[in-house]
Design a protein around this motif. Structure first.
Motif, PDB file in Angstrom:
ATOM      1  N   LEU A 164      28.669  46.930  39.918  1.00 51.53           N
ATOM      2  CA  LEU A 164      29.613  47.912  40.450  1.00 51.53           C
ATOM      3  C   LEU A 164      30.811  47.185  41.054  1.00 51.53           C
ATOM      4  O   LEU A 164      30.659  46.125  41.666  1.00 51.53           O
ATOM      5  N   HIS A 165      31.978  47.773  40.883  1.00 58.72           N
ATOM      6  CA  HIS A 165      33.193  47.243  41.510  1.00 58.72           C
ATOM      7  C   HIS A 165      33.993  48.352  42.170  1.00 58.72           C
ATOM      8  O   HIS A 165      34.099  49.454  41.619  1.00 58.72           O
ATOM      9  N   SER A 166      34.522  48.066  43.324  1.00 63.36           N
ATOM     10  CA  SER A 166      35.711  48.772  43.777  1.00 63.36           C
ATOM     11  C   SER A 166      36.866  47.958  43.224  1.00 63.36           C
ATOM     12  O   SER A 166      37.224  46.909  43.779  1.00 63.36           O
ATOM     13  N   THR A 167      37.436  48.414  42.123  1.00 65.57           N
ATOM     14  CA  THR A 167      38.539  47.666  41.513  1.00 65.57           C
ATOM     15  C   THR A 167      39.814  47.770  42.337  1.00 65.57           C
ATOM     16  O   THR A 167      40.802  47.079  42.052  1.00 65.57           O
ATOM     17  N   THR A 168      39.788  48.617  43.365  1.00 67.86           N
ATOM     18  CA  THR A 168      40.862  48.666  44.352  1.00 67.86           C
ATOM     19  C   THR A 168      41.126  47.292  44.938  1.00 67.86           C
ATOM     20  O   THR A 168      42.272  46.970  45.280  1.00 67.86           O
ATOM     21  N   LYS A 169      40.074  46.505  45.053  1.00 65.73           N
ATOM     22  CA  LYS A 169      40.120  45.258  45.796  1.00 65.73           C
ATOM     23  C   LYS A 169      40.651  44.120  44.927  1.00 65.73           C
ATOM     24  O   LYS A 169      41.767  44.170  44.446  1.00 65.73           O
ATOM     25  N   TYR A 170      39.856  43.098  44.679  1.00 68.41           N
ATOM     26  CA  TYR A 170      40.370  41.899  44.019  1.00 68.41           C
ATOM     27  C   TYR A 170      40.795  42.131  42.572  1.00 68.41           C
ATOM     28  O   TYR A 170      41.739  41.501  42.093  1.00 68.41           O
ATOM     29  N   VAL A 171      40.101  42.991  41.847  1.00 73.36           N
ATOM     30  CA  VAL A 171      40.450  43.189  40.441  1.00 73.36           C
ATOM     31  C   VAL A 171      41.868  43.743  40.328  1.00 73.36           C
ATOM     32  O   VAL A 171      42.695  43.215  39.588  1.00 73.36           O
ATOM     33  N   GLY A 172      42.164  44.810  41.069  1.00 77.64           N
ATOM     34  CA  GLY A 172      43.545  45.310  41.113  1.00 77.64           C
ATOM     35  C   GLY A 172      44.453  44.312  41.803  1.00 77.64           C
ATOM     36  O   GLY A 172      45.515  43.955  41.297  1.00 77.64           O
ATOM     37  N   GLY A 173      44.050  43.897  42.990  1.00 78.48           N
ATOM     38  CA  GLY A 173      44.634  42.738  43.634  1.00 78.48           C
ATOM     39  C   GLY A 173      45.959  42.897  44.347  1.00 78.48           C
ATOM     40  O   GLY A 173      46.438  41.932  44.938  1.00 78.48           O
ATOM     41  N   LEU A 204      43.857  42.591  36.678  1.00 78.44           N
ATOM     42  CA  LEU A 204      42.768  41.782  36.134  1.00 78.44           C
ATOM     43  C   LEU A 204      43.275  40.527  35.435  1.00 78.44           C
ATOM     44  O   LEU A 204      42.635  39.475  35.471  1.00 78.44           O
ATOM     45  N   LYS A 205      44.447  40.616  34.828  1.00 81.07           N
ATOM     46  CA  LYS A 205      44.976  39.486  34.064  1.00 81.07           C
ATOM     47  C   LYS A 205      45.192  38.242  34.923  1.00 81.07           C
ATOM     48  O   LYS A 205      45.114  37.118  34.423  1.00 81.07           O
ATOM     49  N   THR A 206      45.474  38.425  36.198  1.00 83.15           N
ATOM     50  CA  THR A 206      45.739  37.273  37.069  1.00 83.15           C
ATOM     51  C   THR A 206      44.603  37.010  38.050  1.00 83.15           C
ATOM     52  O   THR A 206      44.773  36.260  39.009  1.00 83.15           O
ATOM     53  N   LEU A 207      43.453  37.627  37.829  1.00 87.57           N
ATOM     54  CA  LEU A 207      42.360  37.508  38.789  1.00 87.57           C
ATOM     55  C   LEU A 207      41.956  36.056  39.031  1.00 87.57           C
ATOM     56  O   LEU A 207      41.766  35.637  40.181  1.00 87.57           O
ATOM     57  N   ALA A 208      41.814  35.276  37.985  1.00 84.85           N
ATOM     58  CA  ALA A 208      41.322  33.900  38.142  1.00 84.85           C
ATOM     59  C   ALA A 208      42.253  33.056  39.009  1.00 84.85           C
ATOM     60  O   ALA A 208      41.806  32.386  39.941  1.00 84.85           O
ATOM     61  N   VAL A 209      43.547  33.109  38.730  1.00 84.62           N
ATOM     62  CA  VAL A 209      44.468  32.271  39.502  1.00 84.62           C
ATOM     63  C   VAL A 209      44.564  32.760  40.943  1.00 84.62           C
ATOM     64  O   VAL A 209      44.684  31.963  41.883  1.00 84.62           O
ATOM     65  N   ARG A 210      44.487  34.087  41.130  1.00 91.75           N
ATOM     66  CA  ARG A 210      44.523  34.597  42.500  1.00 91.75           C
ATOM     67  C   ARG A 210      43.269  34.211  43.272  1.00 91.75           C
ATOM     68  O   ARG A 210      43.335  33.814  44.441  1.00 91.75           O
ATOM     69  N   PHE A 263      37.429  32.738  30.769  1.00 91.07           N
ATOM     70  CA  PHE A 263      37.568  33.941  31.583  1.00 91.07           C
ATOM     71  C   PHE A 263      38.968  34.528  31.494  1.00 91.07           C
ATOM     72  O   PHE A 263      39.142  35.713  31.205  1.00 91.07           O
ATOM     73  N   SER A 264      39.985  33.736  31.776  1.00 91.66           N
ATOM     74  CA  SER A 264      41.350  34.273  31.809  1.00 91.66           C
ATOM     75  C   SER A 264      41.815  34.720  30.433  1.00 91.66           C
ATOM     76  O   SER A 264      42.567  35.693  30.308  1.00 91.66           O
ATOM     77  N   THR A 265      41.376  34.032  29.387  1.00 87.83           N
ATOM     78  CA  THR A 265      41.729  34.464  28.037  1.00 87.83           C
ATOM     79  C   THR A 265      41.194  35.858  27.768  1.00 87.83           C
ATOM     80  O   THR A 265      41.900  36.733  27.251  1.00 87.83           O
ATOM     81  N   ARG A 266      39.940  36.093  28.163  1.00 88.99           N
ATOM     82  CA  ARG A 266      39.356  37.420  27.948  1.00 88.99           C
ATOM     83  C   ARG A 266      40.008  38.469  28.847  1.00 88.99           C
ATOM     84  O   ARG A 266      40.248  39.598  28.424  1.00 88.99           O
TER      85      ARG A 266
END
Length: 387
Positions: free
Chosen positions: A200-209, A252-258, A11-14
């Motif tokens: 669907l995503h509100s990328t405002t939330k966790y994806v943007g983070g 998005l790059k740090t989503l997994a660790v967050r 996941f994080s690699t992608r």
């Protein structure tokens, strides 16, 4: 980096590499912000990289869309200026006047407002259903049903819906299944792999983070839907700008660790809530007592960073708790690195007041951040002790 190459990677690699090869001219490792509205053409109709006008396409947005499609396990994504713009595009693309949509009986207030106030006058019909009750969903299906709209976990009651079972019901009735994956994120849940047609995503939330950008996205593996989404986005213009796309891609790059830290901290907060005398009910899918717990175990990696609860003393006590925290900031939205607290009934879900979706007036919703958990527990305990 090809789709075939990234499909086998973690996941994080992608999230860090999909669609983000070093920039060709300078070798910049980070995708540049292509802050341009138009592109030079070598001759009439001949573009250098397929871009002619940034409403139709922008390299920064393309990188974000490629990465989002990869982490969701889809083949295409379209990035929007907000989650609501993404939702509006999905509804306009997938429905026409006379069609019927099933929505959760505890849907996000903005989703309800969009469907009830905008789509109904356009000719769309809808039914609210507890999506955890498959018999109720089946009974609500009509010959005109074209879409089942799912939130799982739902906002703000953290209800869980069985994505695979709902996909079966939808497809058996000739309808599509859309899953709002904002709360879970692709790190914790992959709706397309469970049979959903659209995520669907509100990328405002966790994806943007980081609570610094507004955005939305639609992801699918259906080529026809992907074309429709892109056409509507270009035609209606609610697309993500290059700087917003760049900020979202960075998040998005740090989503997994967050998300792992969000989950760890939330589990500790839930322990506090369960033990505190002032808390009368806790809504969290990680609890074995939660009606959707077994389904959540099957379809989620972990249970997320959101928890809602009710307090003794009613609405006044709940408002006092929200006002008394120091680290939990009283604010709308969710999914940022900082912890937030709110009263959904008069904040994010005010638009459902007086409807069948109205939430309890003593319900508090927490978006648990990634601060030191001992500090968060102490802050919330102090606020609860004071009422």
């Amino acid at each position: 980096m090809t789709a075939e190459h990234t499909a086998a990677q973690g996941f994080s690699t992608r999230a860090i590499h999909a669609g983000q090869d070093p920039e060709a001219v300078t070798g910049a490792v980070v995708v540049p912000i292509y802050q341009t509205s138009t592109y030079a053409q070598d001759e009439v109709g001949v573009t250098r990289a397929g871009y002619d006008y940034s409403r139709a396409g922008n390299p920064t947005r393309t990188a974000l869309e490629t990465a989002l499609a990869s982490v969701e396990g889809g083949t295409a994504a379209v990035a929007f200026a907000s989650g609501m713009a993404a939702g509006d595009t999905a509804l306009r693309s997938m429905l026409k006047p006379g069609d019927h949509v099933i929505i959760p009986n505890d849907a996000y207030g903005g989703t309800f407002r969009l469907i009830d106030k905008i789509c109904v006058p356009w000719g769309i019909e809808y039914t609210t259903v507890p999506l955890g009750d498959l018999e109720a969903v089946s009974a609500a299906l009509r010959p005109t049903t074209k879409l089942i709209w799912v939130e799982t976990p739902s906002n703000p009651l953290l209800g869980i819906a069985d994505i695979a079972a709902l996909a079966g019901l939808a497809h058996g009735a000739g309808a599509k299944l859309l899953v709002d994956n904002t709360f879970a994120t692709p790190y914790l849940q992959l709706p397309l792999a469970l049979g959903a047609d659209v995520v669907l995503h509100s990328t405002t939330k966790y994806v943007g983070g980081h609570s610094d950008v507004i955005g939305g996205a639609l992801v699918t593996s259906d080529d026809s839907l992907a074309e429709d989404f892109a056409f509507h986005a270009k035609s209606m213009g609610g697309i993500a700008g290059p700087f917003d796309a760049w900020l979202t891609l960075r998040g998005l790059k740090t989503l997994a660790v967050r998300m792992d830290r969000h989950c760890d901290n939330t589990e500790a907060i839930v322990e506090l809530l369960l033990s505190h005398r002032g808390v009368v009910e806790v809504f969290y899918p990680g609890l074995p007592s939660n009606p959707g717990h077994e389904v959540a175990v099957r379809q989620m990696r972990r249970f997320g960073g959101m928890v809602s609860f009710r307090v003794a003393g009613g609405a006044a006590a709940a408002a006092q708790v929200c006002k008394s925290t120091e680290l939990f900031t009283l604010a709308e939205s969710l999914g940022g690195v900082e912890s937030l607290i709110e009263l959904p009934g008069v904040m994010t879900h005010a638009s459902v007041a007086g409807s069948m979706l109205e939430v309890p007036d003593d319900l508090i919703r927490l978006s648990v951040g990634i601060e030191d958990v001992a500090d968060l527990v102490a802050d919330l305990r102090t606020a609860l002790d004071a009422v």
